[in-house]
Scaffold this active site. Sequence first.
Site, PDB file in Angstrom:
ATOM      1  N   LYS A  53      41.100  42.237 -29.478  1.00  0.00           N
ATOM      2  CA  LYS A  53      41.772  43.288 -28.741  1.00  0.00           C
ATOM      3  C   LYS A  53      41.897  43.065 -27.313  1.00  0.00           C
ATOM      4  CE  LYS A  53      38.264  45.973 -31.549  1.00  0.00           C
ATOM      5  NZ  LYS A  53      36.978  46.325 -31.849  1.00  0.00           N
ATOM      6  N   GLN A  97      31.616  47.794 -29.181  1.00  0.00           N
ATOM      7  CA  GLN A  97      31.832  47.141 -30.286  1.00  0.00           C
ATOM      8  C   GLN A  97      30.405  47.051 -31.329  1.00  0.00           C
ATOM      9  OE1 GLN A  97      34.506  45.567 -31.312  1.00  0.00           O
ATOM     10  NE2 GLN A  97      33.779  44.846 -32.919  1.00  0.00           N
ATOM     11  N   ASP A 122      37.608  54.882 -30.531  1.00  0.00           N
ATOM     12  CA  ASP A 122      37.259  54.596 -31.742  1.00  0.00           C
ATOM     13  C   ASP A 122      37.270  55.840 -32.547  1.00  0.00           C
ATOM     14  OD1 ASP A 122      36.701  52.115 -32.608  1.00  0.00           O
ATOM     15  OD2 ASP A 122      34.744  51.977 -31.258  1.00  0.00           O
TER      16      ASP A 122
HETATM   17  N1  GUN Z   1      32.962  47.024 -35.506  1.00  0.00           N
HETATM   18  C1  GUN Z   1      33.640  46.760 -36.854  1.00  0.00           C
HETATM   19  N2  GUN Z   1      34.539  47.712 -36.937  1.00  0.00           N
HETATM   20  C2  GUN Z   1      34.495  48.389 -35.837  1.00  0.00           C
HETATM   21  C3  GUN Z   1      35.318  49.493 -35.279  1.00  0.00           C
HETATM   22  O1  GUN Z   1      36.413  49.920 -35.809  1.00  0.00           O
HETATM   23  N3  GUN Z   1      34.941  49.860 -33.936  1.00  0.00           N
HETATM   24  C4  GUN Z   1      33.909  49.287 -33.267  1.00  0.00           C
HETATM   25  N4  GUN Z   1      33.554  49.987 -32.072  1.00  0.00           N
HETATM   26  N5  GUN Z   1      33.052  48.367 -33.679  1.00  0.00           N
HETATM   27  C5  GUN Z   1      33.515  47.947 -34.886  1.00  0.00           C
END
Ligand code: GUN
Length: 286
Positions: A53, A97, A122
């Site tokens: 990211k 996350q 998200d």
């Molecule tokens: N962990 C796995 N997929 C995601 C996601 O789309 N967002 C977040 N914040 N954590 C994740």
Amino acid sequence: MTARILEGKEFSARIKDEAREAVEQLRADGVIPGLTVIIVGENPASQVYVRNKHKTCEELGIRSEVVALPEDATKDQLLETIDRLNADQNVHGILVQLPLPTAIKAHEQEILERIDPLKDVDGFHPFNVGKLVTGSPTLVPCTPAGCIKMLDLAGIEIDGKRAVIIGRSNIVGKPMLHLLMARHATVTVCHSHTKPLGDVTREADILVAAMGKPKFVTAEMVKPGAVIVDVGINRIAPKKLVGDVDFESVKEIAGAITPVPGGVGLLTVAMLMQNVVRAARLQLGR
Ligand code: GUN
């Protein structure tokens, strides 16, 4: 005849190009869009995702910050961090996350609800979930949004099709239901209690596998010519990732299929970039 392989790389490049242009426009107006990712603990998969990211933000001109909290961070520490970021005008997107460490996992919902809904890149805040369900989406979860975008870019029609989703998670299954329904598909959501599962999945023109079981979907569960979207990422050996679909057998019967790795995973990050841009615009009222 083997299936068309839907390569994530090709589609994610197009989505990132769109985001890059939007970032340039914001920068020309004096706004540098910014994302802050909070990671708690040292989950190795999460560390890889967070690095990706960060790298993609830098590639596109988005200001990126990673706040790494220790494994034993308390719920209050996390909430304080979120409060600080909510108040920071240079931060347009906040992402916690997941998964959280076991000690604070039970507070996941409270933590996600603390994020300002306009910064919730998200799309997990109940405000944004409600918007999605009622059909006026603002910030939509990145993985399901990426799947829809990929189908569009690949020229695959959704309207009037039978779509079946395996998995009912808040991150993928449930938002996917609403996105496909909004696009006029007839949607069924299956899960671990669905019996017999194969009878349902064989009805699918579009089959979305998102339940986190390695190579679970086999050729017998698939209608010939169906479009298979594999959202699973399962590590079955130190250097071996597989999806929820048995790619080798299913590609012989499907019409189109996404590989793992190199499929929809790449789209998730690209859609996150678009969400950061969208969040920045929402906060600026444009
Ligand atoms: N962990 C796995 N997929 C995601 C996601 O789309 N967002 C977040 N914040 N954590 C994740």
